[in-house]
Design an enzyme around this catalytic site. Structure first.
Site, PDB file in Angstrom:
ATOM      1  N   ARG A 132       0.810  -1.217   0.000  1.00  0.00           N
ATOM      2  CA  ARG A 132       0.000   0.000   0.000  1.00  0.00           C
ATOM      3  C   ARG A 132       0.850   1.278   0.000  1.00  0.00           C
ATOM      4  O   ARG A 132       0.501   2.264  -0.616  1.00  0.00           O
ATOM      5  CB  ARG A 132      -0.895  -0.028   1.240  1.00  0.00           C
ATOM      6  CG  ARG A 132      -1.968   1.033   1.265  1.00  0.00           C
ATOM      7  CD  ARG A 132      -2.802   0.879   2.533  1.00  0.00           C
ATOM      8  NE  ARG A 132      -3.814   1.914   2.616  1.00  0.00           N
ATOM      9  CZ  ARG A 132      -5.045   1.788   2.173  1.00  0.00           C
ATOM     10  NH1 ARG A 132      -5.422   0.671   1.578  1.00  0.00           N
ATOM     11  NH2 ARG A 132      -5.910   2.776   2.291  1.00  0.00           N
ATOM     12  N   TYR A 133       1.976   1.233   0.694  1.00  0.00           N
ATOM     13  CA  TYR A 133       2.797   2.447   0.808  1.00  0.00           C
ATOM     14  C   TYR A 133       4.088   2.368  -0.009  1.00  0.00           C
ATOM     15  O   TYR A 133       4.973   3.196   0.148  1.00  0.00           O
ATOM     16  CB  TYR A 133       3.133   2.717   2.282  1.00  0.00           C
ATOM     17  CG  TYR A 133       1.903   2.806   3.156  1.00  0.00           C
ATOM     18  CD1 TYR A 133       0.891   3.705   2.826  1.00  0.00           C
ATOM     19  CD2 TYR A 133       1.733   1.996   4.278  1.00  0.00           C
ATOM     20  CE1 TYR A 133      -0.267   3.795   3.593  1.00  0.00           C
ATOM     21  CE2 TYR A 133       0.590   2.083   5.050  1.00  0.00           C
ATOM     22  CZ  TYR A 133      -0.408   2.975   4.703  1.00  0.00           C
ATOM     23  OH  TYR A 133      -1.542   3.070   5.447  1.00  0.00           O
ATOM     24  N   HIS A 150      23.627 -18.822   4.698  1.00  0.00           N
ATOM     25  CA  HIS A 150      24.514 -17.670   4.661  1.00  0.00           C
ATOM     26  C   HIS A 150      24.365 -17.021   3.290  1.00  0.00           C
ATOM     27  O   HIS A 150      24.726 -17.607   2.272  1.00  0.00           O
ATOM     28  CB  HIS A 150      25.967 -18.118   4.896  1.00  0.00           C
ATOM     29  CG  HIS A 150      26.906 -16.980   5.199  1.00  0.00           C
ATOM     30  ND1 HIS A 150      27.180 -15.979   4.288  1.00  0.00           N
ATOM     31  CD2 HIS A 150      27.628 -16.681   6.315  1.00  0.00           C
ATOM     32  CE1 HIS A 150      28.028 -15.116   4.822  1.00  0.00           C
ATOM     33  NE2 HIS A 150      28.307 -15.520   6.061  1.00  0.00           N
ATOM     34  N   ASP A 151      23.849 -15.791   3.288  1.00  0.00           N
ATOM     35  CA  ASP A 151      23.489 -15.209   1.993  1.00  0.00           C
ATOM     36  C   ASP A 151      24.691 -14.848   1.120  1.00  0.00           C
ATOM     37  O   ASP A 151      24.676 -15.054  -0.089  1.00  0.00           O
ATOM     38  CB  ASP A 151      22.550 -13.996   2.165  1.00  0.00           C
ATOM     39  CG  ASP A 151      23.076 -12.977   3.165  1.00  0.00           C
ATOM     40  OD1 ASP A 151      24.161 -13.206   3.734  1.00  0.00           O
ATOM     41  OD2 ASP A 151      22.391 -11.948   3.366  1.00  0.00           O
ATOM     42  N   THR A 209      35.778 -10.271   4.105  1.00  0.00           N
ATOM     43  CA  THR A 209      34.789 -10.889   4.965  1.00  0.00           C
ATOM     44  C   THR A 209      33.414 -10.462   4.473  1.00  0.00           C
ATOM     45  O   THR A 209      33.300  -9.479   3.736  1.00  0.00           O
ATOM     46  CB  THR A 209      35.033 -10.479   6.433  1.00  0.00           C
ATOM     47  OG1 THR A 209      34.213 -11.294   7.262  1.00  0.00           O
ATOM     48  CG2 THR A 209      34.689  -9.021   6.666  1.00  0.00           C
ATOM     49  N   THR A 229      -1.706  31.430  18.360  1.00  0.00           N
ATOM     50  CA  THR A 229      -0.775  30.781  19.271  1.00  0.00           C
ATOM     51  C   THR A 229      -1.625  30.115  20.351  1.00  0.00           C
ATOM     52  O   THR A 229      -2.646  30.672  20.766  1.00  0.00           O
ATOM     53  CB  THR A 229       0.185  31.801  19.910  1.00  0.00           C
ATOM     54  OG1 THR A 229      -0.578  32.847  20.520  1.00  0.00           O
ATOM     55  CG2 THR A 229       1.106  32.420  18.863  1.00  0.00           C
ATOM     56  N   HIS A 230      -1.236  28.947  20.750  1.00  0.00           N
ATOM     57  CA  HIS A 230      -2.015  28.126  21.692  1.00  0.00           C
ATOM     58  C   HIS A 230      -3.405  27.830  21.138  1.00  0.00           C
ATOM     59  O   HIS A 230      -4.337  27.574  21.895  1.00  0.00           O
ATOM     60  CB  HIS A 230      -2.153  28.820  23.061  1.00  0.00           C
ATOM     61  CG  HIS A 230      -0.844  29.338  23.588  1.00  0.00           C
ATOM     62  ND1 HIS A 230       0.020  28.553  24.311  1.00  0.00           N
ATOM     63  CD2 HIS A 230      -0.249  30.546  23.449  1.00  0.00           C
ATOM     64  CE1 HIS A 230       1.096  29.272  24.616  1.00  0.00           C
ATOM     65  NE2 HIS A 230       0.959  30.476  24.106  1.00  0.00           N
ATOM     66  N   GLN A 272      34.703  -5.199  12.357  1.00  0.00           N
ATOM     67  CA  GLN A 272      34.166  -6.056  11.303  1.00  0.00           C
ATOM     68  C   GLN A 272      33.154  -5.290  10.444  1.00  0.00           C
ATOM     69  O   GLN A 272      32.962  -5.579   9.268  1.00  0.00           O
ATOM     70  CB  GLN A 272      33.504  -7.311  11.895  1.00  0.00           C
ATOM     71  CG  GLN A 272      33.126  -8.293  10.793  1.00  0.00           C
ATOM     72  CD  GLN A 272      32.754  -9.650  11.333  1.00  0.00           C
ATOM     73  OE1 GLN A 272      31.635  -9.841  11.804  1.00  0.00           O
ATOM     74  NE2 GLN A 272      33.684 -10.588  11.263  1.00  0.00           N
ATOM     75  N   SER A 300     -18.469   6.004   5.171  1.00  0.00           N
ATOM     76  CA  SER A 300     -19.459   5.015   4.734  1.00  0.00           C
ATOM     77  C   SER A 300     -20.823   5.336   5.333  1.00  0.00           C
ATOM     78  O   SER A 300     -21.854   5.024   4.767  1.00  0.00           O
ATOM     79  CB  SER A 300     -18.994   3.612   5.123  1.00  0.00           C
ATOM     80  OG  SER A 300     -18.818   3.558   6.531  1.00  0.00           O
ATOM     81  N   LYS A 309     -19.388  13.873   4.523  1.00  0.00           N
ATOM     82  CA  LYS A 309     -18.024  14.042   5.024  1.00  0.00           C
ATOM     83  C   LYS A 309     -16.953  14.214   3.940  1.00  0.00           C
ATOM     84  O   LYS A 309     -16.934  13.525   2.940  1.00  0.00           O
ATOM     85  CB  LYS A 309     -17.648  12.807   5.854  1.00  0.00           C
ATOM     86  CG  LYS A 309     -18.466  12.659   7.129  1.00  0.00           C
ATOM     87  CD  LYS A 309     -17.907  13.489   8.251  1.00  0.00           C
ATOM     88  CE  LYS A 309     -16.866  12.688   9.001  1.00  0.00           C
ATOM     89  NZ  LYS A 309     -16.253  13.506  10.045  1.00  0.00           N
ATOM     90  N   GLU A 324      -3.906  12.953   7.643  1.00  0.00           N
ATOM     91  CA  GLU A 324      -3.901  12.003   8.765  1.00  0.00           C
ATOM     92  C   GLU A 324      -2.985  10.824   8.470  1.00  0.00           C
ATOM     93  O   GLU A 324      -2.275  10.324   9.348  1.00  0.00           O
ATOM     94  CB  GLU A 324      -5.329  11.533   9.043  1.00  0.00           C
ATOM     95  CG  GLU A 324      -6.171  12.643   9.658  1.00  0.00           C
ATOM     96  CD  GLU A 324      -7.659  12.312   9.740  1.00  0.00           C
ATOM     97  OE1 GLU A 324      -8.294  12.709  10.719  1.00  0.00           O
ATOM     98  OE2 GLU A 324      -8.189  11.665   8.807  1.00  0.00           O
ATOM     99  N   SER A 344      19.171  -7.828  11.636  1.00  0.00           N
ATOM    100  CA  SER A 344      17.735  -8.114  11.463  1.00  0.00           C
ATOM    101  C   SER A 344      16.928  -6.817  11.509  1.00  0.00           C
ATOM    102  O   SER A 344      15.984  -6.615  10.737  1.00  0.00           O
ATOM    103  CB  SER A 344      17.259  -9.053  12.571  1.00  0.00           C
ATOM    104  OG  SER A 344      17.639  -8.508  13.832  1.00  0.00           O
ATOM    105  N   GLU A 364      17.966  -3.756  10.722  1.00  0.00           N
ATOM    106  CA  GLU A 364      18.190  -2.953   9.507  1.00  0.00           C
ATOM    107  C   GLU A 364      17.447  -3.507   8.305  1.00  0.00           C
ATOM    108  O   GLU A 364      16.998  -2.751   7.446  1.00  0.00           O
ATOM    109  CB  GLU A 364      19.690  -2.884   9.198  1.00  0.00           C
ATOM    110  CG  GLU A 364      20.415  -1.923  10.140  1.00  0.00           C
ATOM    111  CD  GLU A 364      21.920  -2.139  10.167  1.00  0.00           C
ATOM    112  OE1 GLU A 364      22.411  -3.068   9.481  1.00  0.00           O
ATOM    113  OE2 GLU A 364      22.602  -1.392  10.891  1.00  0.00           O
ATOM    114  N   ARG A 365      17.350  -4.833   8.244  1.00  0.00           N
ATOM    115  CA  ARG A 365      16.612  -5.435   7.136  1.00  0.00           C
ATOM    116  C   ARG A 365      15.188  -4.905   7.075  1.00  0.00           C
ATOM    117  O   ARG A 365      14.591  -4.807   6.008  1.00  0.00           O
ATOM    118  CB  ARG A 365      16.546  -6.964   7.312  1.00  0.00           C
ATOM    119  CG  ARG A 365      17.702  -7.700   6.721  1.00  0.00           C
ATOM    120  CD  ARG A 365      17.506  -9.187   6.965  1.00  0.00           C
ATOM    121  NE  ARG A 365      18.795  -9.858   7.129  1.00  0.00           N
ATOM    122  CZ  ARG A 365      19.499 -10.338   6.103  1.00  0.00           C
ATOM    123  NH1 ARG A 365      19.042 -10.216   4.879  1.00  0.00           N
ATOM    124  NH2 ARG A 365      20.652 -10.923   6.310  1.00  0.00           N
TER     125      ARG A 365
END
Lengths: 252, 550
Positions: free
Chosen positions: B4-5, B68-69, B93, B140-141, B211, B262, B267, B274, B306, B308-309
C-alpha cells in the site's frame, strides 16, 4: 533610348539590402545595384524595423553566413527584428529576392516552403553552374513575375554558386504542389539545358535552385546573380534577373 | 514494507535483484582494484567482468543449504565466471561486501528521496508566493494572536523542508563510506591500497571499522529521515487544523467519486494529512531502533542486521510515500481566502490589542495602566460581542490619550504586513530555491532529422565506420543536442497588498492581487519548451525534436 538615360531613370528605383552579422555578400549586391544598375541603394540593419514600405521598390537579402550558420543556416536571422518587417513588406506585395543565405533565411522565416539540407557531397560547392528558367512553363504560371519577366522561357543562365547547405528539401506532397502551381523558378541544368543528377551541384530535390513564394513577389535563389552582373566577372547572366526586376518595377 | 505504501521506484532499490547487483558491483570493484596492483591478470579480470552475473532464484535455493546469503551469492556468481572466480572475494569478509553495499543502497534510496524533497520545497515555495498577501489569523495556543498571511505560514514550511534537504544531503555525504578491511578491520588479509582503489571506483570514502561500519553512520541517516518526516507531519497537522469544520480555511482536494465516510455522506475528511501524521510516527520509532543498533558487542555482533533489514527499506520507502502524498496535497489544496477573512473578524477586532496598547504607552500612559484597560475592554468585546474599537471610543480613559482618528488608524491591517516583502526576500536570499535545484534546472532538446530526410553527415560517418571495420553498424543519423538552463525564482514580484480596515467596521479587506510564478509551473514550462523547440530549435520541415526536463 541611350544607356545614360536608362541609368538616369533607374536612379528613381530604391533598393534595400539587409545586413546581418555574418552577411558577406551585402557589398557585392550593393556594387551590382548601385554601380552597375545605378539604383538608389540603402542598407537595412538586422536590429531595425521599418514600416515605410513605400520607400523600397524591392529588397535583397544577400548571401553570407548570418549568425555563423549556427543552429541551422538562416535560422537565427529568420527570427531577427528586420525579418518581421520584411514579412509584412512581402505580405503587402513588396518584392523580395533572397540570394544563397538569403534563400535559406526566406525558407526559415516561412516566406518560402521547404528547407535546406547539407549538400549531398558534404562539400562547400563553389563554382559556376547553369540554371534553367522554368517559370512560365506551367499553364498556372502564365502571369509575369518580377524576377524572370524579361527572360525567355527555358532561358539558361550561367551563375556562380558558393554554399554548403543548398540541398533543397520539401515533403513529396508539397513538391508536387509547388510544381503544379508554378512555384519552381529555376532548376539546375547543364550547359545545354538538360536537367539531370549530373547537373545537380548539391543534391536538391528535382534540381531546384530557385523558388517563388506564394504570390510570386518573393524569390529564393541559390546561385549569386550579383557575382555575374557584368561580363567582366565571367558571366553577365545575373543581370537578366536584376533587369527583370527593374523592368517590372518601372512598368507595373 | 506493505504494498500500500510502496512506490515502485523506491521499492525496487530494496529488491533482492538490486541488492545482489550492488554486491556484485562491490566484488567487481575489488577485482578491478586487485588488477591495478597486479594481483589479478588482465585476462582473468576481463573474463570476470564479462561473465559475472547471478540468478536470484538460484541464490535462494543455495541459501537454504548454506544459511549464509553472501556465500550463496558467491557460489552462484562462481558458476557463471568459472575458474577465474577464485579471484573474487579475495581476503574479504562478508561484512566488507554487506556493509559497503548497504551504504551504496542507502545512498541510492536517500538520493531518490532528496529529489522528491526538492519537489516538495518547490511546491511549497510556489504556494507561499501565490498566497504571500492572503491575510489570515495567526494563532498561538490555538487562540487568535495577530494577523499573518497564508504565504507567510507556507514560507516557514518551505524553509523547514529546505533544512530537511540539507540534513538529507549531509546524511548522503556521511553514508558515502565503505569498508574493505577484513574480518576485524585490521587489513590482516587485505591490502589497504585495494580498499582505496575499489572504494574510489564506487565513489565511497574509506572509514575506520572493525568487522562492520559503525552504526552511528546509519543512525544519522535515520535521523535525517525521521526529522524530515516530522516536518512533513507538521505541515499535514496544520492542514488538519485548517480543515476542521469550525475553521474551514483550507482543505484537501476532494476528487470526483471520492467518499468521505461510509455512514455520513456529507463528510470530506483530511485523510491524506492524517495518513502522513500516522506514517511519520513509524519513522520516529525506526529511529529509536537505529540508535539502538549503535552499541554492538566487541568488534561486532549481528543483532543490528535483522533490525536494519526491516527499518531501512521501511523508513526510506515510507518517507518517499509521505513526500509524494504531501506534494499532491500542497499542489492541489483548496484555500478559502474568504473564510480566512471571516475568521479574523470572529474576535471583534481584539487582535489589534497590541497596537492599541503600544499607542497608549507612546502617548504617555503607564504600561501597567494601559495593559489593564486594553485587557478589560478586549475581554469585554468578546464577551458582549461588541466591536473592540467601539468600546475603545466609548472609554474616557482611552480618549484622554487617543483620538477617534488615531484609534481608527490602529485598526489598519496593513500595519501587520509592512515587512512581508522583507521577510520573503530575506528568506529566499538565505534559502534560494536555485541552489536547491543544484544551481539550475536544465532541459535537453534533441533535434534529429526526420526519417525520410537524407542525412549526408550520417552517411559520411557510416562510411568511415565501415571502412574502420565496424561492420555491425547499419545506419548513422546525426542530430543536435541542445541544453537549456531554466531561470529560477530568485526575486519576489512586488505585489502590493490592497487591504485595509476601518475601526468599528467589519475588517474590510479587498482581495489582494496574486500571481502564479510561471517559471515554476511545469505545465507552462513544458509548453514554452515545446514552442521553443518547434519554432526555433528545429525546423519542422526536416527535423523532429524531443524534450527532456530534469
Amino acid at each position: 533610348m541611350n544607356i545614360g538615360l536608362i541609368l538616369m531613370k533607374n536612379k528613381k528605383i530604391n533598393a534595400g539590402i539587409t545586413v546581418f552579422p555574418g552577411s558577406n555578400c551585402d557589398m557585392d549586391v550593393y556594387y551590382a545595384l548601385n554601380d552597375v544598375f545605378n539604383l538608389n541603394v540603402s542598407f537595412l540593419w538586422h536590429k531595425d524595423e521599418f514600416h515605410n514600405f513605400k520607400n523600397y521598390d524591392f529588397i535583397v537579402i544577400p548571401g553570407g553566413f548570418s549568425y555563423g550558420d549556427y543552429l541551422r543556416a538562416g535560422a537565427l536571422a529568420a527570427r531577427s527584428r528586420i525579418m518581421e518587417s520584411i514579412k509584412e513588406y512581402a505580405d503587402g506585395g513588396g518584392i523580395v529576392l533572397g540570394i544563397c543565405n538569403g534563400f535559406q533565411i526566406l525558407l526559415e522565416s516561412g516566406l518560402l516552403k521547404g528547407a535546406m539540407l547539407t549538400n549531398k557531397s558534404l562539400k562547400f560547392e563553389c563554382k559556376d553552374i547553369y540554371i534553367k528558367n522554368i517559370s512560365g512553363n506551367n499553364r498556372n504560371n502564365s502571369h509575369e513575375n518580377p524576377f524572370t519577366c524579361l527572360m525567355e522561357k527555358d532561358a539558361i543562365l550561367k551563375l556562380p554558386i558558393a554554399h554548403h547547405d543548398g540541398n533543397y528539401f520539401v515533403e513529396k506532397k508539397k513538391l508536387n504542389y509547388l510544381f503544379s502551381s508554378g512555384y519552381i523558378a529555376f532548376q539546375y541544368c547543364n550547359e545545354e539545358g538538360v536537367i539531370s543528377d549530373d547537373s545537380n551541384p548539391n543534391g536538391s530535390m528535382e534540381n531546384i535552385g530557385g523558388l517563388f513564394g506564394e504570390n510570386f513577389n518573393v524569390m529564393g535563389l541559390m546561385p549569386h546573380p550579383e557575382r555575374a552582373s557584368e561580363k567582366i566577372l565571367g558571366s553577365g547572366d545575373g543581370a537578366k534577373i536584376f533587369n527583370s526586376i527593374i523592368y517590372y518595377i518601372k512598368n507595373k | 514494507m506493505i504494498d500500500r505504501y510502496s512506490l515502485p521506484e523506491i521499492s525496487s532499490i530494496w529488491s533482492l535483484e538490486n541488492k545482489y547487483n550492488t554486491w556484485l558491483q562491490v566484488e567487481l570493484a575489488v577485482c578491478s582494484a586487485y588488477n591495478k596492483i597486479g594481483r589479478i591478470p588482465d585476462k582473468s579480470l576481463y573474463n570476470i567482468l564479462q561473465n559475472a552475473k547471478f540468478d536470484v532464484a538460484e541464490i535462494e535455493e543455495t541459501e537454504k543449504i548454506t544459511k549464509h546469503d553472501v556465500i550463496a551469492f558467491l557460489t552462484n556468481v562462481a558458476k557463471y565466471v568459472g575458474e577465474d572466480s577464485r579471484y573474487i572475494h579475495l581476503g574479504l569478509t562478508s561484512s566488507d561486501i554487506g556493509d559497503t553495499s548497504f551504504s551504496l543502497l542507502f545512498r541510492q534510496a536517500l538520493n531518490l528521496n532528496l529529489s522528491k524533497a526538492k519537489i516538495l520545497a518547490e511546491s511549497l515555495l510556489q504556494k507561499a508566493l501565490k498566497y504571500k498577501y492572503t491575510p489570515m489569523m495567526g494563532r498561538t495556543h490555538g487562540i487568535h494572536a495577530e494577523p499573518i498571511t497564508f504565504g507567510f505560514k507556507l514560507l516557514i514550511f518551505y524553509e523547514e523542508i529546505y533544512r530537511g534537504i540539507s540534513r538529507l544531503n549531509k546524511a548522503i555525504e556521511t553514508v558515502s563510506c565503505g569498508k574493505l578491511s577484513g574480518a576485524v578491520g585490521t587489513f590482516a588479509n587485505f591490502p589497504p591500497e585495494v580498499e582505496k582503489i575499489a572504494l574510489d571506483i564506487l565513489d565511497l570514502k574509506p572509514i575506520l571499522s572493525n568487522q562492520v561500519i559503525q552504526r552511528d553512520i546509519y543512525a544519522e541517516c535515520f535521523y535525517a529521515i525521521a526529522s524530515l518526516g516530522a516536518s512533513c507531519e507538521k505541515i499535514a497537522l496544520e492542514m488538519r487544523h485548517l480543515m476542521r469544520t469550525e475553521v474551514s480555511e483550507a482543505e484537501e482536494a476532494f476528487s470526483a467519486g471520492q467518499k468521505g465516510s461510509s455512514a455520513m455522506p456529507h463528510k470530506k475528511n483530511p485523510i491524506v494529512s492524517e495518513n502522513i501524521c500516522g506514517l511519520s510516527r513509524v519513522l520516529r520509532s525506526n529511529l529509536i531502533s537505529a540508535l539502538e543498533d549503535i552499541p554492538l558487542w566487541h568488534e561486532r555482533d549481528i543483532s543490528h542486521s535483522s533490525v536494519e533489514r526491516i527499518i531501512t527499506p521501511d523508513s526510506t520507502i515510507l518517507i518517499y510515500y509521505i513526500l509524494n502524498q504531501l506534494i499532491n496535497l500542497v499542489d492541489n489544496m483548496v484555500v478559502h481566502e474568504d473564510r480566512m477573512l471571516k475568521n479574523m473578524q470572529l474576535t471583534k477586532g481584539v487582535i489589534f490589542s497590541q497596537k492599541v496598547l503600544l499607542a497608549m504607552i507612546d502617548k504617555g500612559m503607564l504600561r501597567e495602566d494601559a495593559y489593564k484597560i486594553v485587557q478589560k475592554l478586549a475581554h469585554q468585546a468578546i464577551q458582549t460581542e461588541t466591536e473592540f474599537a467601539v468600546l475603545l471610543k466609548n472609554n474616557e480613559d482611552v480618549l484622554q490619550y487617543l483620538s477617534e482618528t488615531e484609534i481608527n488608524s490602529l485598526f489598519d491591517i496593513n500595519n501587520y504586513y509592512k515587512n512581508i516583502d522583507f521577510i520573503f526576500e530575506r528568506s529566499l536570499s538565505i534559502f534560494p530555491f536555485a541552489a536547491l535545484a543544484g544551481g539550475a534546472v536544465k532541459a535537453t532538446v534533441k533535434v534529429t532529422l526526420k526519417d525520410e530526410v537524407l542525412d549526408p553527415q550520417g552517411k559520411a560517418v557510416l562510411s568511415v565506420l565501415k571502412s574502420s571495420g565496424y561492420t555491425n553498424i547499419e545506419d548513422v543519423r546525426v542530430g543536435k543536442h541542445i541544453e537549456l538552463t531554466i531561470k529560477q525564482i530568485n526575486k519576489i514580484d512586488n505585489i502590493k497588498i490592497n487591504a485595509n480596515s476601518a475601526a468599528g467596521d467589519n475588517i474590510n479587506i479587498n482581495s489582494s492581487t496574486k500571481e502564479e510564478i510561471p517559471k515554476l509551473d511545469k505545465k507552462i514550462l513544458s509548453k514554452e519548451l515545446e514552442e521553443i523547440s518547434e519554432k526555433i530549435l528545429s525546423n519542422p520541415v526536416i527535423e523532429n525534436f524531443n524534450i527532456e526536463l530534469n
